[in-house]
Design a protein around this motif. Structure first.
Motif, PDB file in Angstrom:
ATOM      1  N   HIS A 191     -11.040  47.589 -10.565  1.00 24.63           N
ATOM      2  CA  HIS A 191     -10.558  46.838  -9.186  1.00 24.63           C
ATOM      3  C   HIS A 191     -11.475  45.583  -8.883  1.00 24.63           C
ATOM      4  O   HIS A 191     -10.947  44.787  -8.174  1.00 24.63           O
ATOM      5  CB  HIS A 191     -10.557  47.864  -7.901  1.00 24.63           C
ATOM      6  N   ILE A 192     -12.675  45.742  -9.306  1.00 22.09           N
ATOM      7  CA  ILE A 192     -13.773  44.331  -9.101  1.00 22.09           C
ATOM      8  C   ILE A 192     -13.054  43.352 -10.122  1.00 22.09           C
ATOM      9  O   ILE A 192     -12.806  42.151  -9.569  1.00 22.09           O
ATOM     10  CB  ILE A 192     -15.024  44.835  -9.681  1.00 22.09           C
ATOM     11  N   GLU A 193     -12.495  43.599 -11.264  1.00 21.03           N
ATOM     12  CA  GLU A 193     -11.975  42.669 -12.254  1.00 21.03           C
ATOM     13  C   GLU A 193     -10.867  42.188 -11.539  1.00 21.03           C
ATOM     14  O   GLU A 193     -10.603  40.946 -11.513  1.00 21.03           O
ATOM     15  CB  GLU A 193     -11.538  43.224 -13.606  1.00 21.03           C
ATOM     16  N   VAL A 194      -9.776  42.926 -10.871  1.00 22.18           N
ATOM     17  CA  VAL A 194      -8.599  42.473 -10.167  1.00 22.18           C
ATOM     18  C   VAL A 194      -9.027  41.413  -8.975  1.00 22.18           C
ATOM     19  O   VAL A 194      -8.382  40.357  -8.898  1.00 22.18           O
ATOM     20  CB  VAL A 194      -7.700  43.593  -9.946  1.00 22.18           C
ATOM     21  N   SER A 195     -10.073  41.801  -8.436  1.00 19.11           N
ATOM     22  CA  SER A 195     -10.299  41.139  -7.237  1.00 19.11           C
ATOM     23  C   SER A 195     -11.093  39.797  -7.656  1.00 19.11           C
ATOM     24  O   SER A 195     -10.738  38.543  -7.039  1.00 19.11           O
ATOM     25  CB  SER A 195     -11.474  41.697  -6.295  1.00 19.11           C
ATOM     26  N   ALA A 196     -11.879  39.744  -8.545  1.00 21.18           N
ATOM     27  CA  ALA A 196     -12.488  38.655  -8.999  1.00 21.18           C
ATOM     28  C   ALA A 196     -11.439  37.558  -9.705  1.00 21.18           C
ATOM     29  O   ALA A 196     -11.607  36.481  -9.376  1.00 21.18           O
ATOM     30  CB  ALA A 196     -13.607  38.769 -10.089  1.00 21.18           C
TER      31      ALA A 196
END
Length: 210
Positions: A69-74
């Motif tokens: 989810h961190i990758e998606v958000s960034a």
């Protein structure tokens, strides 16, 4: 140029992305309820309604799934920034992106913060987060450098700007999550954060004497 002219992902690619997202959500959900140490790839796969083999087609381990989810958000920040008008000042572009994200009615900010706290409290995930963070910061910094005519490897500006904005948004949302009275919205706090950054972070004591 290929990225700009690439066709819309086909159904197969969309299904793959949906499966990856579902596995990431399942990993975070189970880790929050059981603790990450008690979560297995089998459990994550079952929660997402797929086979364990499918899980391993997307992630090497559960830590990668939790970090998804961190990758998606960034990457969402990156994509939104790249679509802003070319002549728009970089501060205006970044403000628009940040406010749009925290104001999105379909985004559960409380859930996102709970996931972030989970990551910070799990040593094995923190180690992998640093690797992911480094690559994602680079991506956003390159987008800022592209819009400002600077060099990510030689100029401080894109590096300082992406760091300042990222930490300002995090600080604003930390205050929001700790505000039991709900006096301020995420949008108000993020707007205030940008106002203070663009003003050069003036000393509040000096402002109060004016």
């Amino acid at each position: 140029m290929e990225c700009v002219t690439a066709p819309t992902p086909g159904l197969r690619d969309q299904k793959k992305a949906a499966t990856r997202d579902a596995l990431g959500v399942a990993a975070v959900t189970l880790a929050k309820s059981r603790g990450l140490d008690a979560v297995t790839a089998d459990a994550i796969a079952a929660e997402a309604g797929v086979s364990t083999r499918t899980f391993h087609n997307y992630f090497a381990n559960k830590e990668e799934a939790v970090l998804h989810h961190i990758e998606v958000s960034a990457l969402e920040w990156f994509d939104m920034l790249r679509t802003r008008p070319a002549g728009e000042p970089i501060w205006a572009s970044l403000r628009h992106v940040a406010v749009s994200i925290v104001s999105d009615p379909d985004r559960d900010l409380t859930e996102a913060f709970a996931a972030a706290q989970l990551i910070e409290s799990t040593p094995s995930v923190v180690a992998k987060k640093l690797e992911v963070h480094h690559s994602l910061v680079r991506v956003l910094g390159e987008a800022i450098a592209e819009r400002t005519g600077t060099d990510i490897d030689r100029d401080l500006y894109p590096n300082l700007l992406q760091s300042a904005v990222g930490n300002a948004v995090t600080a604003a949302l930390n205050i929001w999550t700790n505000d039991s009275e709900g006096a301020l919205s995420p949008k108000q706090l993020v707007e205030d954060a940008f106002d203070q950054l663009q003003a050069g972070l003036p000393d509040p004591r000096e402002q109060n004497t004016n």
